[in-house]
Motif scaffolding. Sequence first.
Motif, PDB file in Angstrom:
ATOM      1  N   CYS A 164     -11.823 -21.006 -27.932  1.00 32.26           N
ATOM      2  CA  CYS A 164     -11.729 -22.716 -28.327  1.00 32.26           C
ATOM      3  C   CYS A 164     -11.846 -23.938 -27.488  1.00 32.26           C
ATOM      4  O   CYS A 164     -11.911 -24.801 -26.993  1.00 32.26           O
ATOM      5  N   CYS A 165     -10.176 -23.610 -27.251  1.00 37.34           N
ATOM      6  CA  CYS A 165      -9.813 -24.726 -26.469  1.00 37.34           C
ATOM      7  C   CYS A 165     -10.294 -25.096 -24.911  1.00 37.34           C
ATOM      8  O   CYS A 165     -10.582 -26.275 -24.774  1.00 37.34           O
ATOM      9  N   CYS A 166     -10.623 -23.494 -24.253  1.00 39.63           N
ATOM     10  CA  CYS A 166     -11.506 -24.031 -22.779  1.00 39.63           C
ATOM     11  C   CYS A 166     -12.293 -24.608 -22.874  1.00 39.63           C
ATOM     12  O   CYS A 166     -12.854 -25.760 -22.572  1.00 39.63           O
ATOM     13  N   CYS A 167     -12.868 -24.263 -24.707  1.00 40.39           N
ATOM     14  CA  CYS A 167     -14.497 -24.275 -24.569  1.00 40.39           C
ATOM     15  C   CYS A 167     -14.968 -26.246 -24.147  1.00 40.39           C
ATOM     16  O   CYS A 167     -15.225 -26.664 -23.640  1.00 40.39           O
ATOM     17  N   THR A 168     -13.574 -26.498 -25.145  1.00 41.72           N
ATOM     18  CA  THR A 168     -14.109 -28.224 -25.512  1.00 41.72           C
ATOM     19  C   THR A 168     -13.036 -28.736 -24.940  1.00 41.72           C
ATOM     20  O   THR A 168     -14.075 -30.123 -24.137  1.00 41.72           O
ATOM     21  N   LEU A 169     -12.412 -28.835 -23.743  1.00 39.85           N
ATOM     22  CA  LEU A 169     -11.905 -29.030 -22.114  1.00 39.85           C
ATOM     23  C   LEU A 169     -12.629 -29.149 -21.542  1.00 39.85           C
ATOM     24  O   LEU A 169     -12.914 -30.035 -20.505  1.00 39.85           O
ATOM     25  N   LEU A 170     -13.653 -27.786 -21.368  1.00 39.17           N
ATOM     26  CA  LEU A 170     -14.305 -28.115 -20.181  1.00 39.17           C
ATOM     27  C   LEU A 170     -15.773 -29.412 -20.652  1.00 39.17           C
ATOM     28  O   LEU A 170     -16.438 -30.063 -20.143  1.00 39.17           O
ATOM     29  N   TYR A 183     -22.444 -29.113 -27.894  1.00 38.32           N
ATOM     30  CA  TYR A 183     -21.576 -28.372 -26.126  1.00 38.32           C
ATOM     31  C   TYR A 183     -21.895 -28.302 -25.408  1.00 38.32           C
ATOM     32  O   TYR A 183     -21.808 -28.282 -23.949  1.00 38.32           O
ATOM     33  N   LEU A 184     -23.016 -27.384 -25.454  1.00 40.58           N
ATOM     34  CA  LEU A 184     -23.497 -26.215 -24.291  1.00 40.58           C
ATOM     35  C   LEU A 184     -24.388 -27.710 -23.588  1.00 40.58           C
ATOM     36  O   LEU A 184     -24.864 -27.432 -22.645  1.00 40.58           O
ATOM     37  N   PHE A 185     -24.847 -28.012 -24.282  1.00 41.93           N
ATOM     38  CA  PHE A 185     -26.632 -28.449 -23.459  1.00 41.93           C
ATOM     39  C   PHE A 185     -25.193 -30.312 -23.032  1.00 41.93           C
ATOM     40  O   PHE A 185     -25.793 -30.851 -22.207  1.00 41.93           O
ATOM     41  N   VAL A 186     -24.058 -30.177 -23.353  1.00 42.20           N
ATOM     42  CA  VAL A 186     -23.171 -31.328 -22.299  1.00 42.20           C
ATOM     43  C   VAL A 186     -22.755 -30.886 -21.462  1.00 42.20           C
ATOM     44  O   VAL A 186     -23.265 -31.500 -20.500  1.00 42.20           O
ATOM     45  N   ASN A 187     -22.591 -29.660 -21.203  1.00 43.98           N
ATOM     46  CA  ASN A 187     -22.246 -28.866 -19.844  1.00 43.98           C
ATOM     47  C   ASN A 187     -23.408 -29.654 -19.008  1.00 43.98           C
ATOM     48  O   ASN A 187     -23.840 -28.994 -17.783  1.00 43.98           O
ATOM     49  N   LEU A 188     -24.380 -28.853 -19.791  1.00 46.77           N
ATOM     50  CA  LEU A 188     -25.515 -28.094 -18.833  1.00 46.77           C
ATOM     51  C   LEU A 188     -26.839 -29.973 -17.943  1.00 46.77           C
ATOM     52  O   LEU A 188     -26.740 -30.010 -17.446  1.00 46.77           O
ATOM     53  N   LEU A 212     -17.575 -25.773 -12.969  1.00 47.78           N
ATOM     54  CA  LEU A 212     -16.793 -26.122 -14.965  1.00 47.78           C
ATOM     55  C   LEU A 212     -17.674 -26.495 -15.652  1.00 47.78           C
ATOM     56  O   LEU A 212     -18.038 -25.567 -16.676  1.00 47.78           O
ATOM     57  N   SER A 213     -18.643 -27.260 -15.572  1.00 44.83           N
ATOM     58  CA  SER A 213     -19.937 -27.287 -16.796  1.00 44.83           C
ATOM     59  C   SER A 213     -20.535 -26.363 -17.455  1.00 44.83           C
ATOM     60  O   SER A 213     -20.723 -25.993 -18.046  1.00 44.83           O
ATOM     61  N   PHE A 214     -20.878 -25.058 -15.862  1.00 48.53           N
ATOM     62  CA  PHE A 214     -21.633 -23.674 -15.981  1.00 48.53           C
ATOM     63  C   PHE A 214     -21.196 -22.972 -16.692  1.00 48.53           C
ATOM     64  O   PHE A 214     -20.883 -22.185 -17.853  1.00 48.53           O
ATOM     65  N   LEU A 215     -19.411 -23.054 -16.240  1.00 46.17           N
ATOM     66  CA  LEU A 215     -18.703 -22.154 -16.916  1.00 46.17           C
ATOM     67  C   LEU A 215     -18.312 -22.257 -18.381  1.00 46.17           C
ATOM     68  O   LEU A 215     -18.253 -21.774 -19.412  1.00 46.17           O
ATOM     69  N   GLY A 216     -18.258 -23.719 -18.859  1.00 43.12           N
ATOM     70  CA  GLY A 216     -18.597 -24.646 -20.010  1.00 43.12           C
ATOM     71  C   GLY A 216     -19.197 -24.132 -20.710  1.00 43.12           C
ATOM     72  O   GLY A 216     -19.394 -23.071 -22.074  1.00 43.12           O
TER      73      GLY A 216
END
Length: 1024
Positions: A43-49, A504-509, A533-537
Motif C-alpha cells: 500500500c505504501c509503495c502504491c502511494t509513493l509511486l 491513483y491509477l489514472f494519475v500514474n497513467l 515507475l508510473s506503470f509499476l504504480g
Amino acid sequence: MGTFMGVYLPCLQNIFGVILFLRLTWVVGTAGVLQALCIVFICCCCTLLTAISMSAIATNGVVPAGGSYFMISRSLGPEFGGAVGLCFFLGTTFAGAMYILGAIEIFLMYIAPKAAIFVAQDPESEGLAMLNNMRVYGSICLLLMSLLVFVGVKYVNKLASIFLACVIVSILSIYIGALVSVFQPPHFPVCMLGNRTINSHEIDDECAKTIYLQIKEPVERDDTNSTVINENRTASPTFNSSHGSILVEKTTDLWKHFCQSPELNSTCDEYFILNNFSKIEGIPGLASGIISENVWSSYLSKGDVVEKSSLSSSHAAHPASTFQPYVFADITTSFTLLVGIFFPSVTGIMAGSNRSGDLKDAQRSIPIGTILAILTTSIVYLSSVVLFGACIDGVVLRDKFGDSVKGNLVVGTLAWPSPWVIVIGSFFSTCGAGLQSLTGAPRLLQAIAKDNIIPFLRVFGHGKTNGEPTWALLLTTFIAELGILIASLDLVAPILTMFFLMCYLFVNLACALQTLLRSPNWRPRFSYYHWTLSFLGMTICLALMFISSWYYAIAAMVIAGMIYKYIEYHGAEKEWGDGIRGLSLSAARYALLRLEEGPPHTKNWRPQVLVLLKLDEDAHVKSPRLLTFASQLKAGKGLTIVGTVVSGNFLQSYGEALAAEQTLKHLMDKERVKGFCQCIVAQKAREGISHMIQSSGLGGMKPNTVVMGWPHAWRQSEDPQAWKTFINTVRVTTAAHLALLVPKNISLFPTNSEPYTEGHIDVWWIVHDGGMLMLLPFLLRQHKVWRKCGMRIFTVAQMEDNSIQMKKDLATFLYHLRIEAEVEVVEMHDSDISAYTYERTLMMEQRSQMLRQMRLSKSDREKERVRWSFDDAQLVKDRNSMLRLTSIGSDDDDDTDCGERDRVGSAGSSSEHHQRVQMTWTKEKTTQYRATHSGCSTPEGFRDMLSIRPDQSNVRRMHTAVKLNEVIVNKSHDARLVLLNMPGPPKNTEGDENYMEFLEVLTEGLERVLLVRGGGSEVITIYS
C-alpha cells in the motif's frame, strides 16, 4: 505557506486516521507480522509511486483548485478527468463517512458504552443493535459536522491544528508505551479456557470454574460426610479443624454460562469439563519474545473462537455456541479483505496538491512535502506492525473490539501512561479527518461542475456569495449518509479503497502517457520520475483493486465507464491539450502508416464515403437527405467525409468557406454522422469537385465511394452547368477508380425516424461490378430504417439463355455469399422498336441540336456534325456473371436494317402500350412541340432540325432503355428502393445530354432509385 505547514503536516493529518487506531492491531494479529508488513509495504509503495507521478504532473505548470481532478483532466482529457474526478469525489465522501463511523465506534465502545440507544436482548442481536446505534449517532454527527462546514471553513482550519496535535500525541504515546513495556509491561490479564479466549465483559475478575469461601461458623451436619443438607447445593463444604472454619467451594459466574444450573452436579458443556481456566498477560512486553507466535497468519471465519495455539486444549466434538462467553470473529477474514480495509489508512496524499494555490513555491513544496509525509507515515506503519507483534499477545491482537481486555481499545492497552490517551486522541483525530473530508469533497465537486463537462452537475457549481459550495455540500452530505447507513467500518473501507485506487491509477497513467508521448509542453521541474515507475504504480493500483474486492473493482470501473461515456456523448467539448489527444495522434499516425503497406483485402472492404453536398445562396444544404442516406448506408462505421465547393477566389471567399464548413458540421451533428468536413474554394464547381476527389483522405484512409445527388429538373434548370458538372463528376470518379452512388428522387428517401415495417429492396443485377449491388442492400439492412425490408435480386436473360440454370447459379452464388435474398430471372425478348421509342429519340436529338445552335456561330454550324459516341458500359454477359444485355451506352449497334425503319410508323399498338409507363415525353407532347415550333414562328436556323432523322444507334439504345424500364417498373413498382447498374458516360462530351436522357428513361416510373457504378475492384467474397 511553506513546505512544512502547507504540504507536510496536512498530508500527515489526512494519512493518519481511524484505521491506525481501530484496525491495525487486528490486521497484524490476523495476517501475522510478515503478511501485515507485506500489506503495509504494498500500500505504501502504491502511494509513493503515485506521489512521484503526481509530483511530476503538479510541477508541470500551475495546479489550481481541484487537485487530482485538475491534474487528470488536463492530462487525460475531460472524459477521463470527469470520470476519475467523480470517483475521487465519491471516495473522499465515503472517507468522511468512514471517519465518522470510526469516531462513533470509539465513542460507543470505549468512551460511553451506556449511551447506546438500542440494547441487545441476547448475544445474537448484539451486532444488529450496534449497527443501529452507529446509524443514529453517525447521522447526528454528520449533521453537526455539515453545519460546521456550512457555517465556515475557517473554523475547520482552526480546529485542524488541534486534531493534528491529537494524532501526534497518540502516536508518540504508543512508541513510549512500547519502550516502557520492556521494563514494566502494563497489566492486562486475559482469561483463557483451554486455548479459547474468554470475553471479560462476562466475568468479575474470576477466571475459574469454582472458588473457595472460608466460613467460620460450621454448618449443621447430619452425617460424617461433611456435605450440605440441602440437595440443591451450589457449594461443597470442607471442614478445617485447625482453624475451626469451613472452606466452601462455590461456582463462579462463568459456571452459569457453560452449565445448565449453578449447582456443582449440573450438566455442563463438554469442552468446559475437559479444560481448565488460566490467565495470560495480554501485553507481555517488547522483551517477551511473543513476536515468534505472531509472525504467522491466523485467518478466521465468521463465528470462529479466537484461540491461542500455544496453549494445550482438549477439543470437544461440538463447536462453541454463540451463547457462551467466548471472543468470536465477527467477519470472515482473508489477505485480500485486509488489504481493502487497510488501504484507506495510506490515502490522503493529495492534501498538498489541493492547496497549491496557497503555497509560496508549489512546484518545490508539493514533491518534497508529499514524499516526506509518505515516507514518515510508511515508517510509522511498518514500525507499528513490528511493535504490535512484539508487545501484544496474538489473541488480544485478533480481538477487534478488545473484549478480552475488559473492552479497552487494543492499541490503547500499549499506550503510556493510560489507554485514555489513545481513546481521546483517536476520537478527535477521526473527527478532524471527517471534517477535512466534508470540506474537501464539495470543493472537488464544485471544480468539476464549474468546468461544465457534465451538464447535470451545473447546479453544484453555485454556492454562497463568498464561493462556498452550498449545493455541493448538500449532495456530499446525502452520499455520506448512505455510507453511514451501511454502519460498518469494515464494509465502507473497501468502497472508498476502490475509488481512491481508481484515482491513483489514472494519475500514474497520466504521467506515463505524457512521458512516453514526449509532448513539447511536458517539462516538469520534478525530474525524479520515469514512465516505468508510473506503470509499476498503475499495475499495483489495478492489482490492489482486484485483490481487495473484485466485485467492488468491477462496480467502480462500471461507474467510471458510464461517467466517461456520458461526458463523451453529452458533455461540453473541451480542448485542454490533454495526453489522450496526443495518444490519438500517435495511434492514428501508426495506423495510417500500417494501412499504407498494401491495399485492403476484399474481406475488409467497406464504403469509405465522400458525400458531395451543394449549398444554396443562403449557405443551406440543398439535399440534406443525401447525408441521411449515407449514415444509413454506413451505420456509423468507416470513414465519412462530407464535402462542398464554394465558388470564388480563396483569398476573398475564406469566410464563406468557414461558414459552409460550420453548416456541414451542424448537419452532421443533427444526423449523428461521425466524420470530417472538407470545403474547397474553386473558380468552377467541376474543378473543385475534381480537386476534392483527388485530395480527400490521408494515406490508406481515403474515400473509395462517392455519393452525390441527381441533378433535379436538369432540363428546365436555371443552371445549365449542373448536369454537366454531374457528368464530369461521373467521369472523374471513373478515372479515379472510385465507386459511385447516385440516389435519384432523394427527397422521397426515408429519414432516420421513419423505419419501414415491410417492403423490399430490389437489385437489378445487369453487370457484375465487383459485388457492389450485392453488398449495398446488406449494409443498408443493418440500419433500423431498412432492417425489416426483404431483398430481391433480378437478373435479365435473353432468348438463348437458360433461365432455370441462371437462377440456380445465382442462388448458389448468394448462398456462398451468406446473403439471404429472393432470386428471379426476367426474360427480355427482342421486339420491334415502338413509335414511342422513335419519337422519344427524335425529341432528344432535336433538343440537343437546338441547344448547340444557340451556342455555336453560323459558320460553326455548317461544320458541325452530329456525333454520338458512348463508351462501353460493359452491359454484356461475361463468363462469371451469366448475364447479357444490349448496351445502353455502347456504339456496337449502329447497323440497323432499313426494314426496321419502315416498321416504325406501323407500331401504333406498341406505342399505346408504352403510354402506361409515366414518361416525360409522350406523343401528345411531341405533337404539341412540333405545332409550336413549326411554320412562320420558327426561325430559319431551326427549321432544318425538324427534318432530321434520328441516329439509328441512338434509337437502338433508347429502345433498350425503354424495354428495360418497362420490365423494372412492372416488377419493382412497389419496392422501397431499386438498385440499378449505372452505365458510363460517353467518351465524347457532345453526347452528354443524350446520356442524361437515357438515364431518365431507364429510371422513369420508379419512386426511389439508387444508381450504382463500381470502382473496378471486388468488394465482396465467398471466402471467410
